[in-house]
Design a protein around this motif. Structure first.
Motif, PDB file in Angstrom:
ATOM      1  N   TYR A   1       0.894  -1.162   0.000  1.00  0.00           N
ATOM      2  CA  TYR A   1       0.000   0.000   0.000  1.00  0.00           C
ATOM      3  C   TYR A   1       0.934   1.214   0.000  1.00  0.00           C
ATOM      4  O   TYR A   1       1.527   1.560   1.012  1.00  0.00           O
TER       5      TYR A   1
ATOM      6  N   GLY B   1      -0.754   5.630   0.157  1.00  0.00           N
ATOM      7  CA  GLY B   1      -2.219   5.678   0.238  1.00  0.00           C
ATOM      8  C   GLY B   1      -2.946   5.039  -0.920  1.00  0.00           C
ATOM      9  O   GLY B   1      -4.131   5.318  -1.120  1.00  0.00           O
TER      10      GLY B   1
ATOM     11  N   GLU C   1       2.977   0.627   3.328  1.00  0.00           N
ATOM     12  CA  GLU C   1       2.249  -0.106   4.377  1.00  0.00           C
ATOM     13  C   GLU C   1       1.805  -1.463   3.837  1.00  0.00           C
ATOM     14  O   GLU C   1       1.674  -1.648   2.622  1.00  0.00           O
TER      15      GLU C   1
ATOM     16  N   LYS D   1     -13.038   0.586   2.270  1.00  0.00           N
ATOM     17  CA  LYS D   1     -13.136   1.080   3.650  1.00  0.00           C
ATOM     18  C   LYS D   1     -13.759   0.034   4.566  1.00  0.00           C
ATOM     19  O   LYS D   1     -13.634   0.112   5.782  1.00  0.00           O
TER      20      LYS D   1
ATOM     21  N   ASN E   1     -20.635  -0.465  -2.296  1.00  0.00           N
ATOM     22  CA  ASN E   1     -20.614   0.078  -3.670  1.00  0.00           C
ATOM     23  C   ASN E   1     -19.937   1.445  -3.794  1.00  0.00           C
ATOM     24  O   ASN E   1     -20.384   2.286  -4.565  1.00  0.00           O
ATOM     25  N   THR E   2     -18.856   1.679  -3.047  1.00  0.00           N
ATOM     26  CA  THR E   2     -18.183   2.979  -3.162  1.00  0.00           C
ATOM     27  C   THR E   2     -17.340   3.043  -4.438  1.00  0.00           C
ATOM     28  O   THR E   2     -17.069   4.125  -4.936  1.00  0.00           O
TER      29      THR E   2
ATOM     30  N   ALA F   1     -11.356   1.018  -8.660  1.00  0.00           N
ATOM     31  CA  ALA F   1     -10.338   2.019  -8.990  1.00  0.00           C
ATOM     32  C   ALA F   1      -8.931   1.518  -8.652  1.00  0.00           C
ATOM     33  O   ALA F   1      -7.963   1.919  -9.295  1.00  0.00           O
TER      34      ALA F   1
ATOM     35  N   ALA G   1     -22.602  -6.573  -8.724  1.00  0.00           N
ATOM     36  CA  ALA G   1     -24.053  -6.598  -8.937  1.00  0.00           C
ATOM     37  C   ALA G   1     -24.475  -7.979  -9.450  1.00  0.00           C
ATOM     38  O   ALA G   1     -25.524  -8.511  -9.053  1.00  0.00           O
TER      39      ALA G   1
ATOM     40  N   ASN H   1     -18.575  -3.290   9.627  1.00  0.00           N
ATOM     41  CA  ASN H   1     -17.563  -3.032   8.593  1.00  0.00           C
ATOM     42  C   ASN H   1     -16.336  -2.341   9.172  1.00  0.00           C
ATOM     43  O   ASN H   1     -15.208  -2.623   8.785  1.00  0.00           O
TER      44      ASN H   1
ATOM     45  N   GLY I   1      -5.605   0.812  11.205  1.00  0.00           N
ATOM     46  CA  GLY I   1      -5.895   1.600  10.002  1.00  0.00           C
ATOM     47  C   GLY I   1      -4.632   1.986   9.251  1.00  0.00           C
ATOM     48  O   GLY I   1      -3.511   1.639   9.652  1.00  0.00           O
ATOM     49  N   TYR I   2      -4.818   2.697   8.147  1.00  0.00           N
ATOM     50  CA  TYR I   2      -3.689   3.149   7.339  1.00  0.00           C
ATOM     51  C   TYR I   2      -3.180   4.504   7.827  1.00  0.00           C
ATOM     52  O   TYR I   2      -3.949   5.308   8.350  1.00  0.00           O
ATOM     53  N   ALA I   3      -1.893   4.746   7.605  1.00  0.00           N
ATOM     54  CA  ALA I   3      -1.336   6.070   7.906  1.00  0.00           C
ATOM     55  C   ALA I   3      -1.777   7.065   6.838  1.00  0.00           C
ATOM     56  O   ALA I   3      -2.019   8.234   7.121  1.00  0.00           O
ATOM     57  N   VAL I   4      -1.862   6.593   5.586  1.00  0.00           N
ATOM     58  CA  VAL I   4      -2.326   7.439   4.472  1.00  0.00           C
ATOM     59  C   VAL I   4      -3.602   6.799   3.933  1.00  0.00           C
ATOM     60  O   VAL I   4      -3.578   5.646   3.522  1.00  0.00           O
ATOM     61  N   ASN I   5      -4.698   7.547   3.950  1.00  0.00           N
ATOM     62  CA  ASN I   5      -5.970   6.955   3.529  1.00  0.00           C
ATOM     63  C   ASN I   5      -6.164   7.018   2.020  1.00  0.00           C
ATOM     64  O   ASN I   5      -5.703   7.940   1.357  1.00  0.00           O
ATOM     65  N   TYR I   6      -6.877   6.030   1.490  1.00  0.00           N
ATOM     66  CA  TYR I   6      -7.161   5.955   0.060  1.00  0.00           C
ATOM     67  C   TYR I   6      -8.507   6.626  -0.200  1.00  0.00           C
ATOM     68  O   TYR I   6      -9.538   6.109   0.186  1.00  0.00           O
TER      69      TYR I   6
ATOM     70  N   GLY J   1     -10.340   6.819  -5.104  1.00  0.00           N
ATOM     71  CA  GLY J   1     -11.152   5.887  -5.887  1.00  0.00           C
ATOM     72  C   GLY J   1     -12.638   5.973  -5.665  1.00  0.00           C
ATOM     73  O   GLY J   1     -13.408   5.315  -6.350  1.00  0.00           O
ATOM     74  N   SER J   2     -13.091   6.772  -4.688  1.00  0.00           N
ATOM     75  CA  SER J   2     -14.521   6.801  -4.380  1.00  0.00           C
ATOM     76  C   SER J   2     -14.949   8.207  -4.003  1.00  0.00           C
ATOM     77  O   SER J   2     -14.139   9.034  -3.601  1.00  0.00           O
TER      78      SER J   2
ATOM     79  N   SER K   1     -20.207   8.691  -0.940  1.00  0.00           N
ATOM     80  CA  SER K   1     -20.372   7.235  -0.923  1.00  0.00           C
ATOM     81  C   SER K   1     -19.765   6.645   0.356  1.00  0.00           C
ATOM     82  O   SER K   1     -20.234   5.644   0.878  1.00  0.00           O
ATOM     83  N   ARG K   2     -18.690   7.300   0.825  1.00  0.00           N
ATOM     84  CA  ARG K   2     -18.029   6.802   2.042  1.00  0.00           C
ATOM     85  C   ARG K   2     -18.698   7.337   3.304  1.00  0.00           C
ATOM     86  O   ARG K   2     -18.364   6.923   4.400  1.00  0.00           O
TER      87      ARG K   2
ATOM     88  N   HIS L   1     -25.738   8.572  -3.805  1.00  0.00           N
ATOM     89  CA  HIS L   1     -25.104   7.254  -3.737  1.00  0.00           C
ATOM     90  C   HIS L   1     -26.162   6.144  -3.624  1.00  0.00           C
ATOM     91  O   HIS L   1     -26.096   5.136  -4.313  1.00  0.00           O
TER      92      HIS L   1
ATOM     93  N   SER M   1     -26.869   2.669  -5.888  1.00  0.00           N
ATOM     94  CA  SER M   1     -26.276   1.564  -5.130  1.00  0.00           C
ATOM     95  C   SER M   1     -27.320   0.507  -4.783  1.00  0.00           C
ATOM     96  O   SER M   1     -27.054  -0.690  -4.810  1.00  0.00           O
TER      97      SER M   1
ATOM     98  N   LYS N   1     -27.811  -1.724  -7.723  1.00  0.00           N
ATOM     99  CA  LYS N   1     -26.664  -2.643  -7.872  1.00  0.00           C
ATOM    100  C   LYS N   1     -26.785  -3.771  -6.857  1.00  0.00           C
ATOM    101  O   LYS N   1     -26.494  -4.927  -7.149  1.00  0.00           O
TER     102      LYS N   1
END
Lengths: 253, 227
Positions: free
Chosen positions: A74, A77, A105, A175, A221-222, A227, A239, B85, B92-97, B100-101, B105-106, B179, B183, B186
């Motif tokens: 990773y 990020g 990471e 997430k 579904n984010t 990506a 889906a 979830n 957790g991560y030090a750098v968040n992703y 991509g979203s 949505s998050r 969202h 969603s 789907k």
């Protein structure tokens, strides 16, 4: 093409084993060719660490051709680093600038426990495959391939799903630590082919049950998985997985 | 496989969110449509008549029970899923992703929490007086005595802070729908590209038009666009 050497600072997650707590350790790496792959840069650092008597950094890798699914990481990020549709082994150092600090990471998910440093145990994916990601065929002579006609669109969609190399970037990016992009690729790959039809219902039910047992989260579904996927597996497969699950669940005995 | 097993798996829980979400989307159409009667410019006669129909006819009353059941199922399941979830990544991560979203949505749980706070205040403003504590009656031109909910709206939306809170809630609803709409489809298994493109388009349109219509209601009363 111009050839450049880079001096970089690395922040690498170091952890002795699954039972210890880890921490970031900073390293300087100098004179790194921008033609090197990311893993070759780590090789250079490890050679240096070995010479100085330090423990080298553990990370997964195998084919280094972007097809086996063993590499992870990773990076700053994003699973597999800043490039799109790319694996870490195919990430080259020209993606970075001289003087950059790169944070490395491991995949973070309870279902992928850390073995050492940047290496995680992705056995959960193997157990999900064992639960139904196969077709049962009796031994004997192989039948003529042309005896089983397959719609071209389905064959293409199946092949696109079968591109999944099971690296786990989808789980790392999500997430919710959901494995549904992986699972949906494996379910779609076989659900779209006549060979997958006999075990179609039991496959999706058993694989979802195993995925839940392994401790992955639920999909929301984010789109982060799609990506981050090095093989560009479409989220439309999720889906399809949902449809397969609903169909199998409602019609099961 | 039992239905319990089916709807308690990770996919099954999402199916519940999807199906209840689609029911709530349909409810929003009915609610916005009925409330649009305030713009009939007849001093609230049509609106109060519509409100009387919804409160006195047996069909909407039965649907109301279903509505409360589904809305609480959606809320409780949503919180349970969020907590479950989150527990799946102990470190957790030090750098968040985040590339991509989309942020909304998050952030469905946060947007949903704003909507839950809105529901409590909204029910206190209108549902509780209408069903429990009582509302002043008014005689319609046809002689039928009905709750004067139009007057309650007029009075409630004279307070600027109430209007601001309603508008902020409508913005939360818009992002929740941006969202949630696509969603949900789907989640219930719509994967065909053609339908998916259509649903995404309708979803974004719905996420703009319905919250905008709701937001215009308190604004219309506050600015005396309706009398």
């Amino acid at each position: 093409m111009a050839h450049n050497n880079l001096n970089l600072k690395l922040k690498v997650w170091r952890q002795k084993n699954a039972n210890t707590t880890g921490a970031f350790v900073k390293y300087d790496v100098n004179d790194i060719s921008d033609e090197m792959s990311f893993l070759e840069m780590l090789d250079v650092l490890n050679e240096k660490l070995i010479v100085t008597g330090e423990e080298p950094i553990a990370f997964d890798h195998d084919c280094r051709e972007g097809i086996c699914g063993m590499c992870s990481l990773y990076i700053d990020g994003k699973p597999h680093g800043p490039w799109e549709a790319n694996t870490t082994c195919q990430l080259h150092m020209r993606a970075f600038k001289d003087g950059d600090t790169i944070t490395i990471e491991p995949w973070r998910s309870n279902a992928f426990p850390i073995v050492k440093d940047l290496t995680v145990d992705r056995g959960a994916f193997d157990r999900i495959i064992q639960a139904g990601g196969y077709v049962s065929v009796n031994t004997g002579n192989a039948v003529d391939g042309n005896s089983l006609p397959i719609n071209k669109d389905n064959a293409d969609a199946s092949f696109a799903a079968a591109m999944c190399i099971g690296c786990g970037a989808c789980v790392a990016a999500c997430k919710n630590s959901s494995a549904m992009l992986f699972l949906s690729a494996k379910v779609s790959h076989l659900a779209l082919l006549p060979q997958g039809e006999p075990e179609r219902k039991s496959r999706v039910l058993n694989m979802v049950a195993q995925m839940d047992k392994e401790g992955f989260g639920s999909c929301t579904n984010t789109g982060a998985c799609e990506a981050a996927c090095p093989k560009e597996i479409s989220i439309a497969n999720i889906a399809r997985l949902n449809k397969e699950y609903l169909r199998a669940g409602l019609t099961a005995e | 496989m039992t239905f319990k097993q089916m709807f308690t798996s990770s996919v099954g829980k999402k199916l519940i969110m999807g199906f209840t979400g689609i029911f709530l989307v349909l409810f929003l159409v009915v609610h916005a449509g009925l409330n649009a009667c305030i713009w009939a410019m007849d001093g609230g006669v049509m609106f109060n008549r519509a409100g009387h129909f919804m409160g006195s006819n047996v069909v909407p009353r039965i649907l109301e029970v279903g509505l409360f059941f589904f809305i609480f199922l959606h809320i409780i399941q949503g919180y349970m899923l969020t907590l479950q979830n989150r527990s799946k990544r102990a470190v957790g991560y030090a750098v968040n992703y985040s590339k991509g979203s989309k942020w909304y949505s998050r952030s469905m749980a946060i947007l949903g929490t704003i909507l839950l706070m809105f529901f409590v205040i909204h029910w206190k403003h209108f549902w509780v007086p209408s069903r429990i504590t009582g509302v002043e009656e008014i005689k319609l031109p046809n002689g039928v005595e009905v709750h004067n909910l139009y007057a309650v709206m007029q009075e409630t939306f004279q307070n600027i802070w109430v209007v601001v809170f309603y508008v902020v809630s409508c913005i939360s609803l818009a992002y929740h729908l941006a969202h949630g709409f696509q969603s949900a489809f789907k989640t219930i298994g719509v994967h065909n590209k053609r339908y998916h493109a259509m649903i995404s388009c309708i979803g974004y349109g719905f996420a703009i038009i319905i919250p905008l219509a709701f937001a215009m209601m308190p604004i219309s009363f506050y600015l005396h666009w309706v009398n």
